[in-house]
Scaffold this motif. Structure first.
Motif, short mmCIF file in Angstrom:
data_model
loop_
_atom_site.label_atom_id
_atom_site.label_comp_id
_atom_site.label_asym_id
_atom_site.label_seq_id
_atom_site.Cartn_x
_atom_site.Cartn_y
_atom_site.Cartn_z
N PHE A 1 0.85 -1.20 0.00
CA PHE A 1 0.00 0.00 0.00
C PHE A 1 0.88 1.24 0.00
O PHE A 1 1.95 1.23 0.61
N LYS B 1 0.97 5.05 1.43
CA LYS B 1 0.28 5.74 2.51
C LYS B 1 -0.22 7.13 2.11
O LYS B 1 0.22 8.15 2.63
N THR C 1 -2.91 8.32 2.90
CA THR C 1 -3.63 8.91 4.05
C THR C 1 -2.75 9.86 4.85
O THR C 1 -3.24 10.76 5.50
N THR C 2 -1.43 9.65 4.76
CA THR C 2 -0.50 10.55 5.43
C THR C 2 -0.73 12.00 4.98
O THR C 2 -0.50 12.93 5.73
N ARG D 1 -8.72 5.90 2.02
CA ARG D 1 -7.97 4.70 2.40
C ARG D 1 -6.60 4.74 1.75
O ARG D 1 -6.40 5.40 0.74
N ASP D 2 -5.66 3.98 2.32
CA ASP D 2 -4.35 3.90 1.69
C ASP D 2 -4.50 3.27 0.30
O ASP D 2 -5.43 2.50 0.06
N TRP D 3 -3.59 3.62 -0.56
CA TRP D 3 -3.68 3.22 -1.97
C TRP D 3 -3.08 1.83 -2.14
O TRP D 3 -1.89 1.63 -1.91
#
Ligand code: ANZ
Ligand code: ZN
Length: 829
Positions: A170, A172, A174-175, A386-388
């Motif tokens: 994944f 991140k 979302t960071t 969501r994380d990729w």
């Protein structure tokens, strides 16, 4: 094409590159590219050095699926399809495409850098490998990114998506959730696109509240709620089936339920609420009452904490669940009838102890504060983003450039224990001290835990890139969560880059959206030597030339479809931010300006092969030429709205171009300027300039058509200058026709290198006033609009008029009636 090194007024005009499908370009492409290129031509004539590259998004499931269908190897197929796109279609459009700097994502020259990008993200702690429930398409036999699931179905093939537990890579993203959101205010993008990104990121403010659980000593369960004002109404708790506490519950019914939920698609989980009692009781931290803990799959593990405090009186899902399983409903906000349905509106807190009587808003503040002061909870912000998910168990993509060494893993070693990592993290600490803004929002603590989790993992050494995709005869998806590359032992078996012992390669390939997340960074540097940069004490080779990229990036204008609002456009923003945070580039946003274009529909629907309503542009280019097709598409409606493609209407535009042709080639130019035509032309220049800048192609074309009628109406008064200007205005919209006619009238050089015409600011207008004598219209005068209030001056002009003079001869003017700006009446005897 401009010399990219020497350009002094760089303008990067980007359009979304196509994936080379078997069907070739469709008119939707011509619409997008034609519009974007018209804009490019316009900027060029304004004196900019316009760089307008084109390429192919040739890796990925779409290309692979098509290859499977026609029984060819994707590599062979891509060669054929790109050739067709390029030679038979794109090159016919008359666009400014910089063919020398084409990008093909499946070319090793390109994907070595896609792999490089993966490695940089890994080294920065932004690529994580984790076991997670993922969406699996049973037909494409691969996992899907969150964004690729539409209403529980695979976006590509419409199969019902199922859940699977798999180890995956994944990114991140979302960071950067907060930055992705707040930066939207700084960029000039279509508002619809911005709104879609905002919704996708889904910022939510609320609180995490801890509930003690009877029988689980010391262990507390955290819930996430956006409504801390309703804690007094929480009569039960619900855990997601995947919640860690659930695994420890030894109860057959519970475990059976968990098994069942695993295989359900997200959409089925939403459909009918089912659940099972866990046997546990939690303590409501404010009422101090014991509440039952249930397990239900309408609560998802991937959001918040995977546990909720259910408030059936004020949440409809909880209400339905409570009704079904006979759970108590306690009102906490007044205003509704909670025996009938959940009350989600405003009201005052009730049954809420010392907080009763305050409003919802006050209640949220007061209860949050109380919970924080008593260490029962904490205000937090959550994002739906969501994380990729990067891993794909397919063949046609860049192999993820990672190696796993069992021996090193056992010894607790990984890339993060190497000397390079040591230097890099030290350097970045120093850097982040100096420049807090630039810091990747990952704490050192997080990075250490991450390094722990990455035991045994090493990137392929950068000098060994590309990690070549092997030619595999049997490339079809294998299912069972493994890539076809796993069948090739020569590919899988490698030596550990650190200890030299037997290790194995990652066999998944990366998501196609990674290929297209950075292509704009590559374009200007194609064919130009790459730079190196010192990052964390190491000379790192870059995918671009720094001098060139400093000059050309970020992109000035990006044009493409809104269907990419959340995937492609969000990923490119994330990658750009990450590269910026890592110190590779000095801007955070990839595209200064983005405009989404509308959809061209046909027979009332979006064009698609299955509907059989796809229009092939070649047919129309053959019959009417590229100019007519481009221009017709842009004439359909506002560019950002699109519209209905109509077979017959294209001949109208074709007729217009023919009339332009005839006028220009048949007219004997007058050597005098005609004041009337010059005035009209001046207005036209002003209008075209502003329309093209704002992508209002349809109204620009309408104005050109109107003016052509004026030219026909004053055929004997048309000067060469007027025609030259008119052709220049036409050039961005009909590049071939304008160029041909430019030559026909004997002008030298290309019309596309001419300066865009200037115009005189129209502060006043020349207006024609009718003159009546004894109630009959006899003549007219042309006056400046600024003279309207000056009756004396107007009458002076009227009296100078030859016709009026004749009528006044030997007579007496008894009265003048002037209706300001409208008419002059003279009464004579
Ligand atoms: C109590 C409550 C009372 C809630 C009420 C809502 C209304 P957004 O806006 O999407 O952030 N929730 C939290 N985590 C969840 C999960 N993992 N799966 C399903 N639902 C979850 O919504 C947050 C709300 O959705 C939370 O607030 C929680 O229900 C639920 F009158 O808590 B609420
Ligand atoms: Zn090793």
């Amino acid at each position: 094409m401009p010399d990219l090194r020497k350009a002094t007024k760089p303008f990067f005009n980007l359009m979304m590159f196509p994936y080379p499908s078997g069907e070739g370009l469709h008119v939707g492409h011509v619409y997008a590219f034609g519009g974007a290129d018209t804009y490019g031509h316009f900027k060029k004539m304004q004196g900019y050095d316009v760089f307008e590259p084109m390429g192919f998004d040739s890796f990925g499931i779409h290309s692979e699926n098509y290859a499977i269908k026609v029984g060819k190897h994707p590599k062979t197929l891509i060669e054929e399809t790109t050739e067709y796109f390029r030679q038979k279609q794109l090159k016919r459009l008359g666009a400014l495409f910089a063919w020398d700097q084409e990008v093909i994502t499946s070319d090793p020259d390109y994907y070595q850098w896609t792999q490089w990008l993966f490695i940089q993200l890994f080294k920065a702690g932004l690529a994580v490998r984790k076991s997670a429930p993922v969406d699996w398409c049973p037909s494409c036999k691969t996992v899907l990114a969150d964004e690729q699931v539409v209403a529980g179905k695979c976006e590509r093939c419409s199969s019902e998506v199922i859940q699977r537990e798999l180890e995956q890579w994944f990114f991140k993203i979302t960071t950067f959730a907060e930055k992705l959101l707040t930066n939207l205010d700084k960029i000039d993008w279509s508002t619809t696109t911005k709104q879609m990104q905002k919704n996708w990121i889904g910022r939510s403010e609320g609180a995490e509240i801890e509930f003690e659980v009877k029988g689980l000593e010391g262990q507390k369960i955290k819930v996430y709620t956006t409504r801390p004002d309703t804690v007094f109404g929480s009569t039960f708790m619900v855990l997601a089936p995947e919640h860690p506490v659930v695994a420890s519950i030894e109860n057959k019914e519970v475990q059976e339920y968990v098994e069942e939920a695993k295989n359900k698609s997200e959409i089925d989980r939403e459909k009918e609420k089912t659940g099972v009692f866990s046997g546990l009781y939690a303590l409501n931290p404010l009422t101090k009452k014991e509440i039952p803990v249930w397990i239900a799959d309408y609560v998802l593990m991937g959001y918040g904490t995977g546990a909720i405090m259910a408030v059936p009186a004020h949440d409809q899902r909880d209400f339905e669940f409570a009704k079904k399983y006979n759970l108590p409903i306690t009102e906490a906000i007044s205003g509704g009838d909670v025996s009938k349905e959940a009350w989600v509106g405003e009201g005052k807190l009730v049954n809420s102890g010392e907080f009763s009587g305050v409003t919802v808003k006050e209640g949220q503040q007061k209860i949050s504060k109380y919970l924080e002061e008593h260490h029962l909870g904490q205000r937090t912000t959550n994002y739906h983003l969501r994380d990729w998910l990067i891993s794909r168990q397919r063949y046609w993509g860049p192999p993820i450039p990672m190696v796993y060494c069992e021996k090193c893993a056992v010894e607790g070693k990984s890339w993060f224990t190497t000397a390079e990592a040591e230097v890099r993290s030290k350097k970045s600490e120093v850097k982040s001290e100096k420049n807090k803004e630039k810091k990747i929002p990952t704490s050192n603590f997080e990075l250490r835990t991450y390094a722990q989790a990455m035991k045994g993992w090493y990137p392929v050494p950068e000098e060994d890139l590309p990690a070549k995709l092997p030619d595999l005869e049997d490339y079809q998806p294998k299912g069972k969560g493994v890539s076809p590359l796993a069948t090739l032992t020569e590919f899988v078996n490698v030596k550990c880059p650190e200890c030299g012992q037997d290790a194995r390669r990652e066999t998944d390939v990366s998501d196609t959206f990674l290929d297209s997340s950075w292509y704009f960074l590559r374009y200007p540097s194609v064919g130009i030597e790459s730079s190196t940069k010192k990052i964390g004490g190491h000379e790192v080779k870059l995918p671009w030339n720094e001098e060139i990229n400093k000059k050309w990036l970020p992109v000035d204008m990006y044009i493409g479809g809104n269907e990419h609002a959340v995937m492609h456009l969000l990923y490119t923003r994330f990658i750009t931010m990450a590269l910026n945070a890592m110190g590779f580039i000095d801007f955070e946003e990839p595209f200064k300006k983005f405009r989404a274009l509308g959809l061209i529909i046909h027979k009332g629907a979006k064009m698609s092969k299955s509907r059989g309503n796809v229009v092939n542009p070649n047919e129309y280019m053959d019959a009417y030429g590229a100019d007519a097709l481009r221009m017709y598409l842009l004439f359909i409606g506002p560019f950002e709205a699109g519209g209905e493609f109509n077979d017959r209407a294209i001949s109208g535009v074709y007729r217009f171009l023919t009339r332009v042709w005839n006028l220009v080639t048949e007219t004997k130019f007058s050597d005098k300027e005609n004041e009337y035509l010059s005035g009209r032309l001046n207005k036209l220049v002003a209008k075209l300039g502003s329309d093209l800048e704002n992508l209002k192609f349809n109204t620009a074309i309408a104005a050109l058509m109107e003016f052509l009628n004026e030219l026909y109406g004053h055929k004997d008064k048309v000067s060469r200058e007027v025609i030259k200007t008119y052709l220049k205005l036409l050039a961005p919209l009909a590049p071939f026709t304008a160029e041909e006619l430019w030559e026909q009238i004997g002008e030298k050089g290309s019309i596309h290198t001419q300066n865009w015409p200037t115009y005189q600011r129209i502060t006043e207008e020349r207006i024609t006033l009718p003159v009546q004598i004894n109630g009959r219209l006899r003549s007219s005068v042309v006056v400046n609009s600024s003279d309207f209030p000056n009756e004396e001056k107007i009458l002076e002009i009227v009296k100078q008029n030859e016709t009026v003079k004749k009528h006044l001869e030997g007579r007496q003017l008894v009265k003048t009636i002037y209706v300001q700006g409208k008419i002059v009446n003279l009464v004579v005897r």
